[in-house]
Write an enzyme that holds these catalytic residues in place. Structure first.
Site, PDB file in Angstrom:
ATOM      1  N   ASP A  61       0.844  -1.207   0.000  1.00  0.00           N
ATOM      2  CA  ASP A  61       0.000   0.000   0.000  1.00  0.00           C
ATOM      3  C   ASP A  61       0.878   1.255   0.000  1.00  0.00           C
ATOM      4  OD1 ASP A  61       0.862  -0.205   2.602  1.00  0.00           O
ATOM      5  OD2 ASP A  61      -1.105   0.061   3.523  1.00  0.00           O
ATOM      6  N   SER A  62       2.204   1.065   0.038  1.00  0.00           N
ATOM      7  CA  SER A  62       3.126   2.195  -0.186  1.00  0.00           C
ATOM      8  C   SER A  62       2.838   2.830  -1.543  1.00  0.00           C
ATOM      9  CB  SER A  62       4.576   1.719  -0.124  1.00  0.00           C
ATOM     10  OG  SER A  62       4.773   0.592  -0.960  1.00  0.00           O
ATOM     11  N   ASP A 100      -1.163  -6.073  -0.281  1.00  0.00           N
ATOM     12  CA  ASP A 100      -1.492  -5.476   1.019  1.00  0.00           C
ATOM     13  C   ASP A 100      -2.989  -5.258   1.177  1.00  0.00           C
ATOM     14  OD1 ASP A 100       0.567  -5.026   2.823  1.00  0.00           O
ATOM     15  OD2 ASP A 100       1.222  -3.169   1.850  1.00  0.00           O
ATOM     16  N   LYS A 130      -1.321  -9.289   2.822  1.00  0.00           N
ATOM     17  CA  LYS A 130      -0.528  -8.870   3.986  1.00  0.00           C
ATOM     18  C   LYS A 130      -1.382  -7.962   4.855  1.00  0.00           C
ATOM     19  CE  LYS A 130       3.241  -6.011   3.687  1.00  0.00           C
ATOM     20  NZ  LYS A 130       2.784  -4.789   4.401  1.00  0.00           N
ATOM     21  N   GLU A 132      -1.110  -5.452   8.335  1.00  0.00           N
ATOM     22  CA  GLU A 132      -0.279  -4.821   9.366  1.00  0.00           C
ATOM     23  C   GLU A 132      -0.818  -5.300  10.696  1.00  0.00           C
ATOM     24  OE1 GLU A 132       0.477  -0.649   8.970  1.00  0.00           O
ATOM     25  OE2 GLU A 132       1.147  -0.900   6.903  1.00  0.00           O
ATOM     26  N   GLU A 199       9.482  -4.237  10.231  1.00  0.00           N
ATOM     27  CA  GLU A 199       9.909  -2.937   9.684  1.00  0.00           C
ATOM     28  C   GLU A 199      10.440  -2.014  10.785  1.00  0.00           C
ATOM     29  OE1 GLU A 199       7.128  -0.966   7.063  1.00  0.00           O
ATOM     30  OE2 GLU A 199       8.389   0.826   6.939  1.00  0.00           O
TER      31      GLU A 199
HETATM   32  O1  KIV Z   1       3.510  -1.126   1.564  1.00  0.00           O
HETATM   33  C1  KIV Z   1       4.669  -1.536   1.513  1.00  0.00           C
HETATM   34  O2  KIV Z   1       5.423  -1.291   0.563  1.00  0.00           O
HETATM   35  C2  KIV Z   1       5.167  -2.333   2.618  1.00  0.00           C
HETATM   36  C3  KIV Z   1       6.632  -2.526   2.716  1.00  0.00           C
HETATM   37  C4  KIV Z   1       7.210  -1.302   3.312  1.00  0.00           C
HETATM   38  C5  KIV Z   1       6.979  -3.753   3.451  1.00  0.00           C
HETATM   39  O3  KIV Z   1       4.402  -2.763   3.431  1.00  0.00           O
END
Ligand code: KIV
Length: 285
Positions: A61-62, A100, A130, A132, A199
């Site tokens: 989600d970056s 994510d 994924k 968090e 992280e």
């Molecule tokens: O969203 C993302 O790119 C991430 C990485 C920083 C692991 O969760």
């Protein structure tokens, strides 16, 4: 682009239906062995370039920040994750692809997490999601895993929590915070996460978690003591002026791109582009 499974490329019963991508089993086997390689990817051409070299691609989600220019990942939606997840699946063929779950798509209940994870899996064709995973998310993780959805956890610095943390801060630097991060990792592991991203924590904490949990740990700003590494592609390719301390830049695409754009603009303005070679002419009969 290679042919891949996914909503836009329906596959018939043929050799193509065999699983050719890495699986959760391959990822689990890597615990304690050769480090796992993971990068973020958000579009098909980059996924295609990265695919032969990585074990896993993360549609992180970056993307809210590095592709869409948002100030944090908080504003990222399910629709954004699905659109980019589809592109990455189209561009790759062997990597294990993780998408994510965005902020607000899993925290309320196990049902909410399941329905949104199912949507991501069905509409992208990815292999896993994924989450968090603050310790509270263990319920969601086990609910998903028991119902057939592999889940990667994410502990330590959790970008979706920046508004309670007061910014992007390394985690686990006090005894109390250390305990919190270890408990988050234990909870994700016990709940059945197939891997856990760690992280922004100090090396001793990453090493302790890696030794304690049964699944591979993937570090980002968490030292070489993890079972694998992930970086945000734009950071390691040098697309931004600034990158976190833990990023190693393997290219300077910002400077390259700026000079290419300037050269193009100069050529257009001075009528050097397009030239003869880039211009169609009448076909000779
Ligand atoms: O969203 C993302 O790119 C991430 C990485 C920083 C692991 O969760």
């Amino acid at each position: 682009m290679p042919a891949t499974a996914g909503p836009d490329k329906p596959q018939r019963m043929s050799k193509q239906t065999q699983i050719t991508r890495k699986t959760v089993k391959d990822i689990a086997k890597a615990k304690g062995g050769t480090p796992l390689v993971m990068l973020t990817a958000y579009d098909a051409p980059m996924a295609e370039l990265m695919d032969p070299h990585v074990d896993m691609l993360l549609v992180g989600d970056s993307l809210g920040m590095v592709v869409h220019g948002l100030p944090s990942t908080v504003g990222v939606t399910m629709e954004m994750m699905i659109l980019h997840g589809q592109a990455v699946m189209r561009g790759s063929e062997q990597a294990f692809v993780v998408v994510d779950m965005p902020f607000g798509s899993y925290e309320t209940s196990e049902d909410q997490a399941f329905l949104n994870a199912v949507r991501i899996m069905k509409e992208t064709g990815c292999q896993a999601v994924k989450i968090e995973s603050g310790a509270y998310a263990a319920k969601q993780i086990s609910h998903l895993v028991e119902r057939g959805i592999p889940v990667m956890g994410h502990v330590g610095l959790r970008p979706q929590a920046i508004n309670v943390d007061g910014g992007f801060r390394a985690k686990g630097r006090t005894e109390t915070e250390r305990e919190i991060v270890i408990n988050e990792a234990r909870a994700a592991d016990r709940a059945g996460a197939f891997a856990i991203v760690i992280e922004g924590v100090a090396e001793d904490l990453a090493a302790e978690i890696t030794a304690e949990v049964s699944c591979p740990t993937i570090g980002i700003g968490a030292s070489a003591s993890c079972d694998g590494q992930v970086l945000v592609a734009q950071d390691m390719l040098g697309l931004f002026d600034w990158a976190p301390k833990f990023v190693r830049r393997y290219a300077d695409l910002r400077a390259e791109t700026e000079s290419a754009v300037k050269a193009y603009a100069d050529d257009v303005r001075s009528r050097k582009f397009p030239g003869k070679a880039e211009t169609y002419s009448l076909r000779k009969p």
